[in-house]
Motif scaffolding. Structure first.
Motif, mmCIF file in Angstrom:
data_model
loop_
_atom_site.group_PDB
_atom_site.id
_atom_site.type_symbol
_atom_site.label_atom_id
_atom_site.label_comp_id
_atom_site.label_asym_id
_atom_site.label_seq_id
_atom_site.Cartn_x
_atom_site.Cartn_y
_atom_site.Cartn_z
ATOM 1 N N GLY A 60 0.800 -1.224 0.000
ATOM 2 C CA GLY A 60 0.000 0.000 0.000
ATOM 3 C C GLY A 60 0.828 1.267 0.000
ATOM 4 O O GLY A 60 0.291 2.358 0.207
ATOM 5 N N ILE A 61 2.121 1.115 -0.228
ATOM 6 C CA ILE A 61 3.039 2.246 -0.168
ATOM 7 C C ILE A 61 4.336 1.824 -0.856
ATOM 8 O O ILE A 61 4.637 0.632 -0.924
ATOM 9 N N THR A 62 5.079 2.775 -1.382
ATOM 10 C CA THR A 62 6.362 2.426 -1.994
ATOM 11 C C THR A 62 7.359 2.038 -0.903
ATOM 12 O O THR A 62 7.207 2.410 0.266
ATOM 13 N N ALA A 63 8.388 1.311 -1.282
ATOM 14 C CA ALA A 63 9.429 0.913 -0.329
ATOM 15 C C ALA A 63 10.101 2.149 0.262
ATOM 16 O O ALA A 63 10.407 2.195 1.461
ATOM 17 N N GLU A 64 10.315 3.139 -0.563
ATOM 18 C CA GLU A 64 10.928 4.406 -0.123
ATOM 19 C C GLU A 64 10.101 5.039 0.997
ATOM 20 O O GLU A 64 10.626 5.432 2.039
ATOM 21 N N GLN A 116 10.042 2.860 4.256
ATOM 22 C CA GLN A 116 11.292 3.031 5.004
ATOM 23 C C GLN A 116 11.279 4.345 5.773
ATOM 24 O O GLN A 116 11.644 4.393 6.942
ATOM 25 N N ARG A 117 10.821 5.416 5.124
ATOM 26 C CA ARG A 117 10.737 6.723 5.778
ATOM 27 C C ARG A 117 9.765 6.669 6.962
ATOM 28 O O ARG A 117 10.040 7.202 8.029
ATOM 29 N N TYR A 118 8.629 6.009 6.758
ATOM 30 C CA TYR A 118 7.625 5.878 7.818
ATOM 31 C C TYR A 118 8.196 5.117 9.016
ATOM 32 O O TYR A 118 8.018 5.524 10.168
ATOM 33 N N ILE A 119 8.904 4.030 8.764
ATOM 34 C CA ILE A 119 9.501 3.236 9.846
ATOM 35 C C ILE A 119 10.535 4.063 10.608
ATOM 36 O O ILE A 119 10.563 4.059 11.840
ATOM 37 N N GLN A 120 11.384 4.785 9.884
ATOM 38 C CA GLN A 120 12.386 5.633 10.531
ATOM 39 C C GLN A 120 11.724 6.709 11.385
ATOM 40 O O GLN A 120 12.134 6.941 12.521
ATOM 41 N N ASP A 121 10.709 7.372 10.826
ATOM 42 C CA ASP A 121 10.001 8.421 11.570
ATOM 43 C C ASP A 121 9.314 7.848 12.803
ATOM 44 O O ASP A 121 9.357 8.438 13.883
ATOM 45 N N PHE A 122 8.682 6.684 12.649
ATOM 46 C CA PHE A 122 7.998 6.043 13.772
ATOM 47 C C PHE A 122 8.984 5.731 14.898
ATOM 48 O O PHE A 122 8.729 6.025 16.068
ATOM 49 N N ASN A 123 10.108 5.130 14.539
ATOM 50 C CA ASN A 123 11.115 4.788 15.545
ATOM 51 C C ASN A 123 11.670 6.039 16.224
ATOM 52 O O ASN A 123 11.892 6.052 17.429
ATOM 53 N N GLN A 124 11.873 7.081 15.446
ATOM 54 C CA GLN A 124 12.411 8.327 16.001
ATOM 55 C C GLN A 124 11.390 8.999 16.923
ATOM 56 O O GLN A 124 11.727 9.407 18.029
ATOM 57 N N LEU A 125 10.133 9.095 16.487
ATOM 58 C CA LEU A 125 9.097 9.744 17.294
ATOM 59 C C LEU A 125 8.761 8.968 18.561
ATOM 60 O O LEU A 125 8.457 9.547 19.591
ATOM 61 N N SER A 126 8.819 7.649 18.472
ATOM 62 C CA SER A 126 8.484 6.839 19.640
ATOM 63 C C SER A 126 9.675 6.689 20.586
ATOM 64 O O SER A 126 9.535 6.112 21.664
ATOM 65 N N THR A 183 10.032 -3.979 13.747
ATOM 66 C CA THR A 183 10.358 -5.020 12.774
ATOM 67 C C THR A 183 9.449 -6.221 12.958
ATOM 68 O O THR A 183 8.934 -6.773 11.983
ATOM 69 N N ARG A 184 9.224 -6.634 14.210
ATOM 70 C CA ARG A 184 8.328 -7.767 14.490
ATOM 71 C C ARG A 184 6.917 -7.481 13.999
ATOM 72 O O ARG A 184 6.261 -8.354 13.431
ATOM 73 N N ALA A 185 6.434 -6.256 14.219
ATOM 74 C CA ALA A 185 5.083 -5.890 13.775
ATOM 75 C C ALA A 185 4.979 -5.950 12.255
ATOM 76 O O ALA A 185 3.991 -6.450 11.705
ATOM 77 N N LEU A 186 5.997 -5.479 11.561
ATOM 78 C CA LEU A 186 5.999 -5.513 10.096
ATOM 79 C C LEU A 186 6.052 -6.948 9.586
ATOM 80 O O LEU A 186 5.318 -7.314 8.667
ATOM 81 N N VAL A 187 6.894 -7.782 10.190
ATOM 82 C CA VAL A 187 6.989 -9.187 9.790
ATOM 83 C C VAL A 187 5.643 -9.876 9.988
ATOM 84 O O VAL A 187 5.169 -10.615 9.111
#
Length: 130
Positions: free
Chosen positions: A84-88, A91-101, A110-114
């Motif tokens: 539902g989204i490009t890989a680019e 990746q940006r969403y995951i980085q932002d999520f990790n940074q904000l949280s 990573t476990r949630a994505l898997v």
């Protein structure tokens, strides 16, 4: 390299790895070597700023048709509709999520994505061009 030799209707048995996104060279699609500030492609020598690296999907699957088991890898934008989204952007969403949280350990995201990828693919039947 994009020519399809055959089609296989098969069910996904398992996901073979937990790394679905990789930093990819824009010239040759090889995996980039990233450090904190720069990237480098070992195959074609392309270099640049790490923040400008492109990302691409790489999904390794074990699949089964009625007679055989296969290990296949699906690359690139053909996976955009499934994620539902490009890989680019993912990746940006995951980085932002990790940074904000404030996550220093990215294992939980990573476990949630898997888990989401396993739910989407395992047990489902697809037609693969090989």
């Amino acid at each position: 390299m994009n020519s399809v030799q055959a089609f296989v209707a098969a069910s996904v048995i398992s996901i073979q790895n937990s790394c679905f996104i990789y930093p990819a060279c824009q010239n040759c699609f090889s995996r980039l070597i990233l450090d904190s500030r720069r990237f480098h492609c070992l195959k074609c020598g392309c270099t640049g700023e790490a923040k400008d690296a492109s990302y691409r999907y790489r999904l390794s699957l074990k699949i089964a048709d009625t007679n055989d088991l296969f290990d296949i890898t699906v690359f690139g934008s053909c996976l955009d509709p499934f994620f539902g989204i490009t890989a680019e952007n993912l990746q940006r969403y995951i980085q932002d999520f990790n940074q904000l949280s404030g996550e220093t350990n990215t294992e939980s995201s990573t476990r949630a994505l898997v888990h989401a990828v396993e739910t989407c693919f395992i047990g489902k039947r697809f037609i693969f061009g090989v």
